[in-house]
Scaffold this motif. Structure first.
Motif, PDB file in Angstrom:
ATOM      1  N   LYS A  16      55.619  49.994 -17.092  1.00 34.01           N
ATOM      2  CA  LYS A  16      56.703  49.486 -17.936  1.00 34.01           C
ATOM      3  C   LYS A  16      58.036  50.127 -17.557  1.00 34.01           C
ATOM      4  O   LYS A  16      59.058  49.453 -17.459  1.00 34.01           O
ATOM      5  N   LYS A  17      58.005  51.445 -17.329  1.00 32.17           N
ATOM      6  CA  LYS A  17      59.241  52.143 -16.983  1.00 32.17           C
ATOM      7  C   LYS A  17      59.737  51.697 -15.602  1.00 32.17           C
ATOM      8  O   LYS A  17      60.938  51.519 -15.400  1.00 32.17           O
ATOM      9  N   ALA A  18      58.823  51.479 -14.671  1.00 37.46           N
ATOM     10  CA  ALA A  18      59.199  51.002 -13.341  1.00 37.46           C
ATOM     11  C   ALA A  18      59.831  49.613 -13.421  1.00 37.46           C
ATOM     12  O   ALA A  18      60.840  49.333 -12.761  1.00 37.46           O
ATOM     13  N   GLU A  19      59.254  48.743 -14.230  1.00 36.59           N
ATOM     14  CA  GLU A  19      59.818  47.397 -14.388  1.00 36.59           C
ATOM     15  C   GLU A  19      61.170  47.466 -15.090  1.00 36.59           C
ATOM     16  O   GLU A  19      62.111  46.765 -14.718  1.00 36.59           O
ATOM     17  N   LEU A  20      61.276  48.310 -16.084  1.00 32.53           N
ATOM     18  CA  LEU A  20      62.552  48.486 -16.775  1.00 32.53           C
ATOM     19  C   LEU A  20      63.624  48.972 -15.796  1.00 32.53           C
ATOM     20  O   LEU A  20      64.752  48.484 -15.810  1.00 32.53           O
ATOM     21  N   TRP A  21      63.272  49.908 -14.936  1.00 30.38           N
ATOM     22  CA  TRP A  21      64.227  50.407 -13.937  1.00 30.38           C
ATOM     23  C   TRP A  21      64.649  49.292 -12.983  1.00 30.38           C
ATOM     24  O   TRP A  21      65.813  49.150 -12.648  1.00 30.38           O
ATOM     25  N   ARG A  22      63.707  48.464 -12.571  1.00 28.60           N
ATOM     26  CA  ARG A  22      64.024  47.339 -11.684  1.00 28.60           C
ATOM     27  C   ARG A  22      65.011  46.378 -12.368  1.00 28.60           C
ATOM     28  O   ARG A  22      65.988  45.935 -11.767  1.00 28.60           O
ATOM     29  N   LEU A  23      64.753  46.098 -13.632  1.00 27.75           N
ATOM     30  CA  LEU A  23      65.638  45.213 -14.394  1.00 27.75           C
ATOM     31  C   LEU A  23      67.019  45.842 -14.576  1.00 27.75           C
ATOM     32  O   LEU A  23      68.050  45.177 -14.428  1.00 27.75           O
ATOM     33  N   PHE A  24      67.027  47.116 -14.915  1.00 24.21           N
ATOM     34  CA  PHE A  24      68.295  47.819 -15.128  1.00 24.21           C
ATOM     35  C   PHE A  24      69.151  47.736 -13.867  1.00 24.21           C
ATOM     36  O   PHE A  24      70.338  47.410 -13.935  1.00 24.21           O
ATOM     37  N   GLN A  25      68.543  48.007 -12.713  1.00 23.20           N
ATOM     38  CA  GLN A  25      69.297  47.940 -11.455  1.00 23.20           C
ATOM     39  C   GLN A  25      69.827  46.529 -11.205  1.00 23.20           C
ATOM     40  O   GLN A  25      70.977  46.358 -10.802  1.00 23.20           O
ATOM     41  N   HIS A  26      68.988  45.545 -11.431  1.00 20.52           N
ATOM     42  CA  HIS A  26      69.395  44.148 -11.198  1.00 20.52           C
ATOM     43  C   HIS A  26      70.660  43.817 -11.992  1.00 20.52           C
ATOM     44  O   HIS A  26      71.634  43.297 -11.441  1.00 20.52           O
ATOM     45  N   PHE A  27      70.634  44.129 -13.283  1.00 29.90           N
ATOM     46  CA  PHE A  27      71.779  43.779 -14.119  1.00 29.90           C
ATOM     47  C   PHE A  27      72.971  44.700 -13.879  1.00 29.90           C
ATOM     48  O   PHE A  27      74.120  44.272 -13.975  1.00 29.90           O
ATOM     49  N   ALA A  28      72.717  45.949 -13.529  1.00 34.68           N
ATOM     50  CA  ALA A  28      73.826  46.856 -13.192  1.00 34.68           C
ATOM     51  C   ALA A  28      74.569  46.328 -11.973  1.00 34.68           C
ATOM     52  O   ALA A  28      75.815  46.322 -11.947  1.00 34.68           O
ATOM     53  N   TRP A  29      73.841  45.872 -10.964  1.00 33.39           N
ATOM     54  CA  TRP A  29      74.502  45.327  -9.773  1.00 33.39           C
ATOM     55  C   TRP A  29      75.251  44.044 -10.088  1.00 33.39           C
ATOM     56  O   TRP A  29      76.304  43.781  -9.489  1.00 33.39           O
ATOM     57  N   GLN A  30      74.769  43.256 -11.030  1.00 31.84           N
ATOM     58  CA  GLN A  30      75.528  42.073 -11.448  1.00 31.84           C
ATOM     59  C   GLN A  30      76.868  42.488 -12.048  1.00 31.84           C
ATOM     60  O   GLN A  30      77.899  41.885 -11.762  1.00 31.84           O
ATOM     61  N   VAL A  31      76.842  43.519 -12.892  1.00 26.86           N
ATOM     62  CA  VAL A  31      78.079  43.987 -13.524  1.00 26.86           C
ATOM     63  C   VAL A  31      79.020  44.573 -12.477  1.00 26.86           C
ATOM     64  O   VAL A  31      80.222  44.281 -12.480  1.00 26.86           O
ATOM     65  N   VAL A  32      78.487  45.390 -11.579  1.00 26.08           N
ATOM     66  CA  VAL A  32      79.315  45.956 -10.503  1.00 26.08           C
ATOM     67  C   VAL A  32      79.963  44.817  -9.710  1.00 26.08           C
ATOM     68  O   VAL A  32      81.166  44.847  -9.426  1.00 26.08           O
TER      69      VAL A  32
END
Length: 92
Positions: A16-32
């Motif tokens: 769950k934490k690994a998937e959450l990290w993957r999602l977090f990165q995906h959306f962080a890069w969208q914002v960047v």
């Protein structure tokens, strides 16, 4: 940009934490990529909740502890030093 598929059915805490990290990165890069200079890690957590419940209509509760937002923000900035300061974090 195509919308990725996320696994909201991970069974172990580590998965769950690994998937959450993957999602977090995906959306962080969208914002960047949008040109923002700063953003909220908690806003990204809310976006992940939105994806789970509204977009993908996951039947499982994909619970996210908001206390992880600081950890993920710091990890993102450590792994991407060119974005140091993108997320503002507080000292305890």
């Amino acid at each position: 940009m195509s919308q990725p598929t996320f696994d909201f059915n991970a069974t172990t805490e580590a998965a769950k934490k690994a998937e959450l990290w993957r999602l977090f990165q995906h959306f962080a890069w969208q914002v960047v990529g949008s040109g923002r200079k700063h953003f909220s890690a908690r806003a990204i957590f809310h976006r992940i909740r939105w994806e789970a419940t509204v977009v993908q209509r996951s039947l499982t509760d994909f619970k996210i502890n908001n206390n992880l937002s600081k950890e993920f923000a710091e990890r993102f900035m450590t792994e991407n030093p060119q974005h140091q300061g993108f997320f503002r974090t507080r000292d305890k």
